[in-house]
Scaffold this motif. Structure first.
Motif, mmCIF file in Angstrom:
data_model
loop_
_atom_site.group_PDB
_atom_site.id
_atom_site.type_symbol
_atom_site.label_atom_id
_atom_site.label_comp_id
_atom_site.label_asym_id
_atom_site.label_seq_id
_atom_site.Cartn_x
_atom_site.Cartn_y
_atom_site.Cartn_z
ATOM 1 N N GLU A 62 54.260 54.111 29.279
ATOM 2 C CA GLU A 62 54.843 53.712 27.997
ATOM 3 C C GLU A 62 54.335 54.547 26.830
ATOM 4 O O GLU A 62 54.943 54.569 25.774
ATOM 5 N N GLY A 63 53.217 55.194 26.974
ATOM 6 C CA GLY A 63 52.650 55.957 25.880
ATOM 7 C C GLY A 63 51.738 55.128 25.006
ATOM 8 O O GLY A 63 51.775 53.892 25.032
ATOM 9 N N ALA A 64 50.928 55.792 24.222
ATOM 10 C CA ALA A 64 49.873 55.145 23.436
ATOM 11 C C ALA A 64 50.398 54.236 22.334
ATOM 12 O O ALA A 64 49.677 53.363 21.852
ATOM 13 N N ALA A 65 51.640 54.398 21.917
ATOM 14 C CA ALA A 65 52.180 53.599 20.814
ATOM 15 C C ALA A 65 52.498 52.157 21.229
ATOM 16 O O ALA A 65 52.578 51.270 20.382
ATOM 17 N N VAL A 66 52.668 51.900 22.522
ATOM 18 C CA VAL A 66 53.000 50.555 23.001
ATOM 19 C C VAL A 66 51.720 49.910 23.513
ATOM 20 O O VAL A 66 51.258 50.213 24.612
ATOM 21 N N ARG A 67 51.143 49.031 22.713
ATOM 22 C CA ARG A 67 49.847 48.441 23.031
ATOM 23 C C ARG A 67 49.997 47.092 23.724
ATOM 24 O O ARG A 67 50.965 46.358 23.498
ATOM 25 N N HIS A 68 49.020 46.763 24.551
ATOM 26 C CA HIS A 68 48.934 45.477 25.245
ATOM 27 C C HIS A 68 47.493 44.994 25.136
ATOM 28 O O HIS A 68 46.604 45.736 24.719
ATOM 29 N N MET A 69 47.263 43.752 25.544
ATOM 30 C CA MET A 69 45.909 43.211 25.550
ATOM 31 C C MET A 69 45.727 42.356 26.793
ATOM 32 O O MET A 69 46.617 41.594 27.178
ATOM 33 N N GLY A 70 44.567 42.474 27.410
ATOM 34 C CA GLY A 70 44.255 41.645 28.566
ATOM 35 C C GLY A 70 43.196 42.291 29.424
ATOM 36 O O GLY A 70 42.737 43.401 29.162
ATOM 37 N N PRO A 71 42.817 41.591 30.479
ATOM 38 C CA PRO A 71 41.831 42.141 31.412
ATOM 39 C C PRO A 71 42.499 43.092 32.398
ATOM 40 O O PRO A 71 43.730 43.145 32.492
ATOM 41 N N THR A 72 41.699 43.827 33.130
ATOM 42 C CA THR A 72 42.245 44.589 34.253
ATOM 43 C C THR A 72 42.404 43.629 35.429
ATOM 44 O O THR A 72 41.731 42.589 35.509
ATOM 45 N N ALA A 73 43.279 43.973 36.336
ATOM 46 C CA ALA A 73 43.473 43.147 37.527
ATOM 47 C C ALA A 73 42.187 43.075 38.350
ATOM 48 O O ALA A 73 41.868 42.038 38.938
ATOM 49 N N GLN A 74 41.446 44.170 38.361
ATOM 50 C CA GLN A 74 40.201 44.202 39.140
ATOM 51 C C GLN A 74 39.179 43.219 38.554
ATOM 52 O O GLN A 74 38.520 42.477 39.295
ATOM 53 N N ASP A 75 39.040 43.198 37.223
ATOM 54 C CA ASP A 75 38.092 42.276 36.589
ATOM 55 C C ASP A 75 38.537 40.822 36.752
ATOM 56 O O ASP A 75 37.718 39.931 36.987
ATOM 57 N N PHE A 76 39.843 40.573 36.642
ATOM 58 C CA PHE A 76 40.373 39.215 36.789
ATOM 59 C C PHE A 76 40.133 38.707 38.207
ATOM 60 O O PHE A 76 39.680 37.575 38.404
ATOM 61 N N ARG A 77 40.393 39.558 39.184
ATOM 62 C CA ARG A 77 40.178 39.172 40.589
ATOM 63 C C ARG A 77 38.698 38.904 40.860
ATOM 64 O O ARG A 77 38.335 37.944 41.544
ATOM 65 N N ALA A 78 37.821 39.758 40.294
ATOM 66 C CA ALA A 78 36.375 39.563 40.488
ATOM 67 C C ALA A 78 35.908 38.258 39.849
ATOM 68 O O ALA A 78 35.051 37.568 40.405
ATOM 69 N N ALA A 79 36.478 37.901 38.715
ATOM 70 C CA ALA A 79 36.054 36.694 38.002
ATOM 71 C C ALA A 79 36.573 35.420 38.651
ATOM 72 O O ALA A 79 35.863 34.414 38.705
ATOM 73 N N PHE A 80 37.817 35.441 39.142
ATOM 74 C CA PHE A 80 38.455 34.200 39.585
ATOM 75 C C PHE A 80 38.889 34.185 41.041
ATOM 76 O O PHE A 80 39.170 33.119 41.581
ATOM 77 N N GLY A 81 38.978 35.351 41.680
ATOM 78 C CA GLY A 81 39.384 35.394 43.089
ATOM 79 C C GLY A 81 40.811 34.925 43.318
ATOM 80 O O GLY A 81 41.135 34.465 44.406
ATOM 81 N N LEU A 82 41.665 35.057 42.318
ATOM 82 C CA LEU A 82 43.036 34.570 42.420
ATOM 83 C C LEU A 82 44.006 35.711 42.684
ATOM 84 O O LEU A 82 43.730 36.856 42.360
ATOM 85 N N GLY A 83 45.147 35.372 43.259
ATOM 86 C CA GLY A 83 46.211 36.340 43.463
ATOM 87 C C GLY A 83 46.158 37.026 44.814
ATOM 88 O O GLY A 83 45.272 36.768 45.630
ATOM 89 N N GLN A 84 47.139 37.907 45.013
ATOM 90 C CA GLN A 84 47.284 38.579 46.300
ATOM 91 C C GLN A 84 46.373 39.782 46.464
ATOM 92 O O GLN A 84 46.045 40.160 47.571
ATOM 93 N N ASP A 85 46.012 40.416 45.346
ATOM 94 C CA ASP A 85 45.233 41.646 45.453
ATOM 95 C C ASP A 85 44.522 41.904 44.134
ATOM 96 O O ASP A 85 44.605 41.095 43.216
#
Length: 130
Positions: A62-85
């Protein structure tokens, strides 16, 4: 009311998940589709969120102009163990984590409010006694 035809959905999955004609993705969440329901400890979830890195970022595509906010999937999985991967985060998992955290904050708010109200009453009593 029974004569009203069921709405057509642009995308509908056999699991019950679908994209509404208004553009809202709805996830299947019927209790009859679930098993092994285990209550969570909201305070523990809140602590995991406290330690979870949250970033502002952009997708490379998307390029640098389109910003988002949130954790990485790797950090989320490490913290909660949820999801498929550890490469994706399901929106219903993010929502569930958020709701548990809100429950913990509501409980904390109630615990903190009681002594404050008692102190306010005592302060009022002391002022009235003057």
């Amino acid at each position: 009311l029974n004569d009203v035809p069921a709405p057509a959905y642009p995308i509908e999955h056999s699991s019950g998940a679908r994209l509404t004609s208004g553009g809202t993705w709805t996830s299947a969440s019927d209790v009859r589709l679930k098993e092994n329901l285990t209550p969570v400890a909201p305070e523990e979830v809140l602590e995991r969120i406290r330690r979870l890195p949250v970033y502002e970022w952009n997708y490379k595509a998307e390029g640098a102009a389109v910003r988002h906010m949130g954790p990485t999937a790797q950090d989320f999985r490490a913290a909660f163990g949820l999801g498929q991967d550890d490469r994706t985060i399901a929106t219903n998992d993010e929502g569930g984590v958020s709701l548990a955290a809100i429950q913990a904050l509501i409980e904390e708010n109630h615990r903190l409010r009681e002594p404050v109200e008692a102190l306010e009453k005592r302060s009022g009593d002391l002022k009235a006694a003057r």
